[in-house]
Each structure stands twice: as C-alpha cells, then as structure tokens.
Design a protein around this motif. Sequence first.
Motif, PDB file in Angstrom:
ATOM      1  N   ILE A   1      42.743  41.923  46.343  1.00 40.72           N
ATOM      2  CA  ILE A   1      42.994  40.565  45.724  1.00 40.72           C
ATOM      3  C   ILE A   1      43.688  40.697  44.497  1.00 40.72           C
ATOM      4  N   THR A   2      44.911  40.064  44.357  1.00 41.78           N
ATOM      5  CA  THR A   2      45.719  40.473  43.180  1.00 41.78           C
ATOM      6  C   THR A   2      46.063  39.260  42.167  1.00 41.78           C
ATOM      7  N   PRO A   3      46.511  39.555  41.135  1.00 37.30           N
ATOM      8  CA  PRO A   3      46.756  38.443  39.942  1.00 37.30           C
ATOM      9  C   PRO A   3      48.010  38.109  39.941  1.00 37.30           C
TER      10      PRO A   3
ATOM     11  N   PRO B   1      47.256  37.522  47.896  1.00 42.57           N
ATOM     12  CA  PRO B   1      48.035  37.394  46.628  1.00 42.57           C
ATOM     13  C   PRO B   1      47.272  36.097  45.843  1.00 42.57           C
ATOM     14  N   SER B   2      47.867  36.288  44.560  1.00 38.55           N
ATOM     15  CA  SER B   2      47.633  34.944  43.843  1.00 38.55           C
ATOM     16  C   SER B   2      48.146  33.902  44.056  1.00 38.55           C
ATOM     17  N   GLU B   3      47.598  32.681  44.287  1.00 37.87           N
ATOM     18  CA  GLU B   3      48.107  31.336  44.569  1.00 37.87           C
ATOM     19  C   GLU B   3      48.991  30.933  43.534  1.00 37.87           C
TER      20      GLU B   3
ATOM     21  N   GLY C   1      45.530  31.755  49.367  1.00 37.11           N
ATOM     22  CA  GLY C   1      44.478  30.805  49.008  1.00 37.11           C
ATOM     23  C   GLY C   1      43.875  31.142  47.715  1.00 37.11           C
ATOM     24  N   ASP C   2      42.819  30.402  47.475  1.00 35.11           N
ATOM     25  CA  ASP C   2      41.955  30.531  45.806  1.00 35.11           C
ATOM     26  C   ASP C   2      40.705  31.131  45.971  1.00 35.11           C
ATOM     27  N   ARG C   3      39.834  30.483  45.388  1.00 34.27           N
ATOM     28  CA  ARG C   3      38.268  30.956  45.123  1.00 34.27           C
ATOM     29  C   ARG C   3      37.802  30.891  46.460  1.00 34.27           C
TER      30      ARG C   3
ATOM     31  N   PHE D   1      40.205  44.589  43.551  1.00 33.16           N
ATOM     32  CA  PHE D   1      40.306  43.344  42.870  1.00 33.16           C
ATOM     33  C   PHE D   1      41.274  43.749  41.692  1.00 33.16           C
ATOM     34  N   VAL D   2      42.178  43.040  41.265  1.00 35.63           N
ATOM     35  CA  VAL D   2      42.690  42.953  39.865  1.00 35.63           C
ATOM     36  C   VAL D   2      43.015  41.452  39.545  1.00 35.63           C
ATOM     37  N   GLY D   3      42.359  41.140  38.244  1.00 38.69           N
ATOM     38  CA  GLY D   3      42.587  39.881  37.677  1.00 38.69           C
ATOM     39  C   GLY D   3      41.789  39.840  36.430  1.00 38.69           C
ATOM     40  N   SER D   4      41.237  38.709  36.030  1.00 36.31           N
ATOM     41  CA  SER D   4      40.434  38.291  34.836  1.00 36.31           C
ATOM     42  C   SER D   4      39.081  39.117  34.978  1.00 36.31           C
ATOM     43  N   THR D   5      38.466  39.437  33.973  1.00 37.03           N
ATOM     44  CA  THR D   5      36.952  39.945  33.723  1.00 37.03           C
ATOM     45  C   THR D   5      36.056  39.060  34.450  1.00 37.03           C
ATOM     46  N   ARG D   6      36.152  37.736  34.160  1.00 38.75           N
ATOM     47  CA  ARG D   6      35.254  36.817  34.810  1.00 38.75           C
ATOM     48  C   ARG D   6      35.298  36.799  36.200  1.00 38.75           C
ATOM     49  N   VAL D   7      36.400  36.854  36.879  1.00 37.64           N
ATOM     50  CA  VAL D   7      36.578  36.905  38.421  1.00 37.64           C
ATOM     51  C   VAL D   7      36.022  38.180  38.815  1.00 37.64           C
ATOM     52  N   ALA D   8      36.690  39.133  38.221  1.00 37.00           N
ATOM     53  CA  ALA D   8      36.402  40.575  38.498  1.00 37.00           C
ATOM     54  C   ALA D   8      34.858  40.755  38.647  1.00 37.00           C
TER      55      ALA D   8
ATOM     56  N   ALA E   1      37.063  46.764  40.976  1.00 39.12           N
ATOM     57  CA  ALA E   1      37.478  45.254  40.259  1.00 39.12           C
ATOM     58  C   ALA E   1      38.004  45.636  38.938  1.00 39.12           C
ATOM     59  N   LEU E   2      39.291  45.594  38.902  1.00 39.27           N
ATOM     60  CA  LEU E   2      40.128  45.595  37.389  1.00 39.27           C
ATOM     61  C   LEU E   2      40.118  44.143  36.517  1.00 39.27           C
ATOM     62  N   GLY E   3      39.617  44.402  35.642  1.00 36.73           N
ATOM     63  CA  GLY E   3      39.540  42.827  34.905  1.00 36.73           C
ATOM     64  C   GLY E   3      40.485  42.908  33.743  1.00 36.73           C
ATOM     65  N   GLY E   4      40.067  41.977  32.676  1.00 37.84           N
ATOM     66  CA  GLY E   4      41.098  41.816  31.711  1.00 37.84           C
ATOM     67  C   GLY E   4      41.085  42.809  30.708  1.00 37.84           C
ATOM     68  N   ALA E   5      42.003  42.512  29.514  1.00 35.50           N
ATOM     69  CA  ALA E   5      42.066  43.582  28.442  1.00 35.50           C
ATOM     70  C   ALA E   5      42.361  42.899  27.062  1.00 35.50           C
TER      71      ALA E   5
ATOM     72  N   ARG F   1      50.710  41.235  30.326  1.00 38.23           N
ATOM     73  CA  ARG F   1      50.418  42.467  30.523  1.00 38.23           C
ATOM     74  C   ARG F   1      49.136  42.877  30.675  1.00 38.23           C
ATOM     75  N   CYS F   2      48.421  43.402  31.370  1.00 41.64           N
ATOM     76  CA  CYS F   2      46.942  43.933  31.039  1.00 41.64           C
ATOM     77  C   CYS F   2      47.010  45.162  30.006  1.00 41.64           C
ATOM     78  N   MET F   3      48.147  45.566  29.645  1.00 43.17           N
ATOM     79  CA  MET F   3      48.353  46.870  28.501  1.00 43.17           C
ATOM     80  C   MET F   3      49.051  46.210  27.625  1.00 43.17           C
TER      81      MET F   3
ATOM     82  N   VAL G   1      43.788  36.924  24.899  1.00 45.39           N
ATOM     83  CA  VAL G   1      44.776  35.736  24.945  1.00 45.39           C
ATOM     84  C   VAL G   1      46.001  35.659  25.986  1.00 45.39           C
ATOM     85  N   PHE G   2      46.194  36.673  26.326  1.00 41.98           N
ATOM     86  CA  PHE G   2      47.363  36.895  27.503  1.00 41.98           C
ATOM     87  C   PHE G   2      48.570  35.932  27.364  1.00 41.98           C
ATOM     88  N   GLY G   3      49.049  36.153  26.062  1.00 46.69           N
ATOM     89  CA  GLY G   3      50.458  35.667  25.754  1.00 46.69           C
ATOM     90  C   GLY G   3      51.170  36.428  24.664  1.00 46.69           C
TER      91      GLY G   3
HETATM   92  P1  NAD Z   1      42.358  35.429  38.062  1.00 43.79           P
HETATM   93  O1  NAD Z   1      41.350  36.421  37.678  1.00 43.79           O
HETATM   94  O2  NAD Z   1      42.523  34.258  37.571  1.00 43.79           O
HETATM   95  O3  NAD Z   1      42.917  35.652  39.289  1.00 43.79           O
HETATM   96  C1  NAD Z   1      42.793  36.958  40.092  1.00 43.79           C
HETATM   97  C2  NAD Z   1      42.725  36.444  41.416  1.00 43.79           C
HETATM   98  O4  NAD Z   1      41.232  36.032  41.641  1.00 43.79           O
HETATM   99  C3  NAD Z   1      43.655  35.612  42.345  1.00 43.79           C
HETATM  100  O5  NAD Z   1      44.018  35.916  43.634  1.00 43.79           O
HETATM  101  C4  NAD Z   1      42.880  34.215  42.383  1.00 43.79           C
HETATM  102  O6  NAD Z   1      43.192  33.535  43.675  1.00 43.79           O
HETATM  103  C5  NAD Z   1      41.397  34.933  42.293  1.00 43.79           C
HETATM  104  N1  NAD Z   1      40.534  33.825  41.673  1.00 43.79           N
HETATM  105  C6  NAD Z   1      40.731  33.067  40.690  1.00 43.79           C
HETATM  106  N2  NAD Z   1      39.429  32.449  40.626  1.00 43.79           N
HETATM  107  C7  NAD Z   1      38.286  32.859  41.156  1.00 43.79           C
HETATM  108  C8  NAD Z   1      37.242  32.554  41.392  1.00 43.79           C
HETATM  109  N3  NAD Z   1      36.695  31.391  40.789  1.00 43.79           N
HETATM  110  N4  NAD Z   1      36.454  33.047  42.302  1.00 43.79           N
HETATM  111  C9  NAD Z   1      36.894  33.978  43.225  1.00 43.79           C
HETATM  112  N5  NAD Z   1      38.216  34.163  43.074  1.00 43.79           N
HETATM  113  C10 NAD Z   1      38.965  33.550  42.103  1.00 43.79           C
HETATM  114  O7  NAD Z   1      43.646  36.513  37.226  1.00 43.79           O
HETATM  115  P2  NAD Z   1      45.053  35.918  36.883  1.00 43.79           P
HETATM  116  O8  NAD Z   1      45.185  34.795  35.735  1.00 43.79           O
HETATM  117  O9  NAD Z   1      45.882  35.945  38.224  1.00 43.79           O
HETATM  118  O10 NAD Z   1      45.783  37.155  36.159  1.00 43.79           O
HETATM  119  C11 NAD Z   1      45.552  37.697  34.989  1.00 43.79           C
HETATM  120  C12 NAD Z   1      44.506  38.583  34.469  1.00 43.79           C
HETATM  121  O11 NAD Z   1      44.564  39.760  35.259  1.00 43.79           O
HETATM  122  C13 NAD Z   1      44.404  38.901  33.137  1.00 43.79           C
HETATM  123  O12 NAD Z   1      43.094  38.864  32.771  1.00 43.79           O
HETATM  124  C14 NAD Z   1      44.746  40.409  33.176  1.00 43.79           C
HETATM  125  O13 NAD Z   1      44.326  41.266  32.040  1.00 43.79           O
HETATM  126  C15 NAD Z   1      44.148  40.894  34.638  1.00 43.79           C
HETATM  127  N6  NAD Z   1      44.847  41.896  34.797  1.00 43.79           N
HETATM  128  C16 NAD Z   1      44.234  43.199  34.632  1.00 43.79           C
HETATM  129  C17 NAD Z   1      44.842  44.305  35.204  1.00 43.79           C
HETATM  130  C18 NAD Z   1      44.193  45.522  35.153  1.00 43.79           C
HETATM  131  O14 NAD Z   1      44.814  46.584  35.631  1.00 43.79           O
HETATM  132  N7  NAD Z   1      43.017  45.679  34.531  1.00 43.79           N
HETATM  133  C19 NAD Z   1      46.246  44.141  35.655  1.00 43.79           C
HETATM  134  C20 NAD Z   1      46.729  43.185  35.864  1.00 43.79           C
HETATM  135  C21 NAD Z   1      46.272  41.963  35.405  1.00 43.79           C
END
Ligand code: NAD
Length: 493
Positions: A155-157, A183-185, A213-215, A232-239, A255-259, A289-291, A385-387
């Motif tokens: 599952i990717t961001p 993939p990310s929607e 798709g999404d959630r 999983f790679v994305g925000s800490t909340r969803v991770a 599950a890799l999260g935010g930074a 970038r998460c970095m 902040v991610f900006g």
């Molecule tokens: P996101 O968490 O919003 O989405 C990531 C994935 O989760 C997407 O595929 C999305 O469809 C899914 N998703 C979103 N909300 C969901 C929910 N409530 N329940 C289940 N699935 C859900 O992340 P984003 O905004 O796409 O990406 C940015 C984030 O990713 C930042 O926090 C960034 O730091 C992080 N990130 C981390 C790394 C790392 O290596 N740690 C790398 C890249 C990005």
Amino acid sequence: MSVAEPVTASKYPDVQNYIDGRFVDGGARRIDVTNPSDGSLLSRVPCSTSAELDAAVAAARRAFPKWSATPIKERAQVFFRYKALLERHIDELAALVREENGKVIDEARAEVLKSAELCEFACSLPQLIPGEVLEVSKGVECRTERFPVGVVASITPFNFPNMVPNWTIPNALALGNTMVLKPSELVPLSARRIAELLKEAGLPDGVLNIVHGDREVVEAICDHADINAITFVGSTRVAAIVYRRGTSNLKRVLALGGAKNHLIVMPDADVEMTATNVVASMSGCAGQRCMAASVMVSVGDTSRVIERMKSVVAAVVPGQSMGPVISAEAKARIERYISEAEAKGAKVLVDGRNCVVPGKEGGYHVGPTIIDHVTPDMAIAKEEVFGPVLAIIRTSALDEALAVENANPYGNAASVYTESGGVARQVMEKASAGMIGINVGVPVPREPFPFGGWNQSKFGVGDITGKGAVEFLTQTKKFTTKWNREAGVNWMS
Ligand code: NAD
C-alpha cells in the motif's frame, strides 16, 4: 464523485485495476485525479470493492505455486530486463510522475533512476541469499533455505508514485512472492506503466496485480485471509491503523509512517555547504519527502548560515525549480501551520504563503518558507507539515539540540552539520532516528543498505529495502539430515 454526477472531460481514460495480466474496470465509486501543477483533471480512479480485491488475491494465489518454484536466478532475469526498460522509458515515466505528483522533471527522473537502482539489488539477490549448511554432529547436517511468504500486499503513498511501489515489487517478486499493489488514489497513473513494463520484461500473469481505491480497499487488504504480508508506506496515522489491523489478522506487517527530520547546525558548520544542503533538503519535492528537513536546530551562533540560506532559497522558484504540493487541502494545511506559528511569536524570514504561479493559477503552490525562533511547543515544531517549510529552533548547546530531536515522536532521519568528528559521533549515537546524516541533508541509504526509520516512523520488524527487506519478505526453513549410517547415535537420532 458518484457515477450520477455530470462527467467532466479528463485527459486520460478512467484508471483500471490489473488482475491476472489484464486491465479491467473496477469500483462503482470514482475519485478525481488532478494535476497539482494546474488543478486540471487527469483521470478518475476506481474505489475497488472487496470482491475486486478477492479477484486480485485469487490471481496472485494461483500464480504463486509456479512462480515460487521458479529458480531465483530465472526470477531475477525479469528484473534485469525491467531495469533496462525503466531506463529506456525514463522520459515518459518521469513525465507521468511530474503530471500526477507535480514534482519538477529532474526530481521525477531521479525517482525513476532510484527505481532502477532498487532493481539492481533485486538482481543481485541470487548472490546474497544462499542458505547455510553445517555438519552439526558426525554425519548430521543442518541447513537453512529461504522461502517466500506467499501473497504480499503493498500500500503506497502519493509522494513517490514510481519509486515507493518499486521499494517492494522487485524484492518481493524476485524472492518468489506474488503481489497485490494498492497505489495512492492521488497518483494512480504510474502503476499502470509499471505493470506494463513488468509484463514486457517477462513477468508471468497474476504475479503482480493492482487494485485501486482508498480506505475501504485498504481495510479489506488488512482483513483478507489469503494475504500473508503487507508493506505499507504513508502517514503515521494510517500506518498505525494498518499495522494494528493487519497484525490482529495474524499477518506480517511492515508499516512506514510519517517523519519530522531535524538538521542540527553547529557554529563550525561549513556555511556554503550547509546553507545549500538545508535549503535543498527542505524544498526538494516541495518538502513532500519523508526524508525532508523539517526543523533546523541551530546550536549557538549560526547567523551566517541562516543569512546565506535566505539568498539560496531566493533562487527556488515555484512552478520552475519547485513543484506544487499535492492538493488544495495540503496547501491550506501548510499555510495554517505557518500562520499559527507566526501568531505565537515565530518570525517568518521567507514567506511562501499565498503563492501564485502565473499561468498555473489553479495549481497548489506554496513557496519555500523559513520561519525562525520557533519554540518546541508550537505545532509547526511537533507535527509533520509535509511542505517546503523549515522551522528554526534556537539552542545554545549540542545536548539541548539533541533533547529537542529526541523529544519528537517520529524517528526517520536526523543530520548534523559540523567539522568536528566528536560532535558527529555524539549525534550518531544519541539521535533517536533510523537514518543519520553527517553533513548530508537527505541521508537516504543507497542499496544495499536498508531504508527504514525508528519510533513512530516505522511499525514492525525489518526494513523496506536492502537486506532488512529480505528478512521481511522470506521465511527460513531449517533442514536436519542424516545420510551416513555410521553416524553416531546421540539425542538427535
Ligand atoms: P496516507 O497515509 O494518507 O496514504 C497512504 C495510503 O494509505 C494510501 O494508499 C491511501 O489510500 C491509504 N489510506 C489513506 N487513509 C486511509 C485510512 N483512513 N484507512 C486506510 N487506508 C488509508 O499518506 P500520503 O498522504 O499518501 O503520503 C504522505 C505520508 O507518507 C507522509 O506522512 C510521509 O512522511 C509518509 N511517507 C513515509 C515514508 C517512509 O519511508 N517512512 C516514505 C514516503 C512517505
């Protein structure tokens, strides 16, 4: 939007799922995919149902016996060819990344080149993972071999539409797993070309499947009985959601999260290198970038670095050398953080709010922003902040700077700018992050070194790339054999 609403013309046809080697329509519900540079409509992405996920998982399950029984040297050949295809198609792939994510073309090209480097590692797996063998008592041999875990979901961001899927695809598949990619929607277009190029490279149908798709579909992935592991790679909340739900269904989950990355700048730092590196780290990929550098922790007098940063950042031009952020919501969120910090007494040195790029008024642009005298209690200091925003926190000693870094709940990366080996060593030992830079603004480990953070930047064991990924994507089988009748009798008999 729902299907009943009027349909606006999009640049590309609706995105399709990819199941068993064929592109198929999915999901009744659709989400608009926009070009963040100008807000124009690129396509619509389906929100796949659990029945569509079932079809993708079933295809991956059917493909598994044959693919996992294919010798690893043969599986790796697919990735030699895929790597060459990524390089041959780099212009087109980078243009697609630019279109759906917004990053500037050099950044998009670098992302595709990184995908090619990830393939290099997968191609070398036959050299890296032979098992072990030892005669453990007379005539009795123990050996270990690695086996794939089965069906892996990824599952990717939005921030790396080409690279992050390729964090998992080459390693997982070369190691004999089959896959479902979600993939990310927000950036679903690159995945189609990844699938097409893998097919051209000789990947058998069903080994890689894609559901969009999404959630809803992510939750179905976490619950699916026939998926063995999830990256999983994305925000800490969803991770955290994916980690909890996936592991409670007895899956392996990484599950890799935010930074929130801190760059500590010492008074002895090289002014030119530090200023250019810090600005590049905070503004590259529009800070998405998460970095990315998020906080500069100044130790003592770093005024010459800060002054130089102000002139370096003036050369970063939104819409030219820096792309937009991903959405109107992201722009509003980032500007809110800046305004809140300013209202609490921080000093905005370079202001990127209300940025408009002529001719691209519909785009989601935020100019690079430097904000000084931020205090650790402000939201801009604590939250991701991610900006393209750099908060400067002033401290008077290295211990104080490390305490600021240690107090944040994330732990992806941290760096120090100094000419002192002793200071560098202290930061290497005491920073609470998985990836540390010394005079490096974006300390991404290159292959074969693994990528992965600490604390709330990563849940689970292992890393997403390199040797850490091999552990996550395989399971070992241990063999104990005796073929020698003369072998002595002992407790192993
Ligand atoms: P996101 O968490 O919003 O989405 C990531 C994935 O989760 C997407 O595929 C999305 O469809 C899914 N998703 C979103 N909300 C969901 C929910 N409530 N329940 C289940 N699935 C859900 O992340 P984003 O905004 O796409 O990406 C940015 C984030 O990713 C930042 O926090 C960034 O730091 C992080 N990130 C981390 C790394 C790392 O290596 N740690 C790398 C890249 C990005």
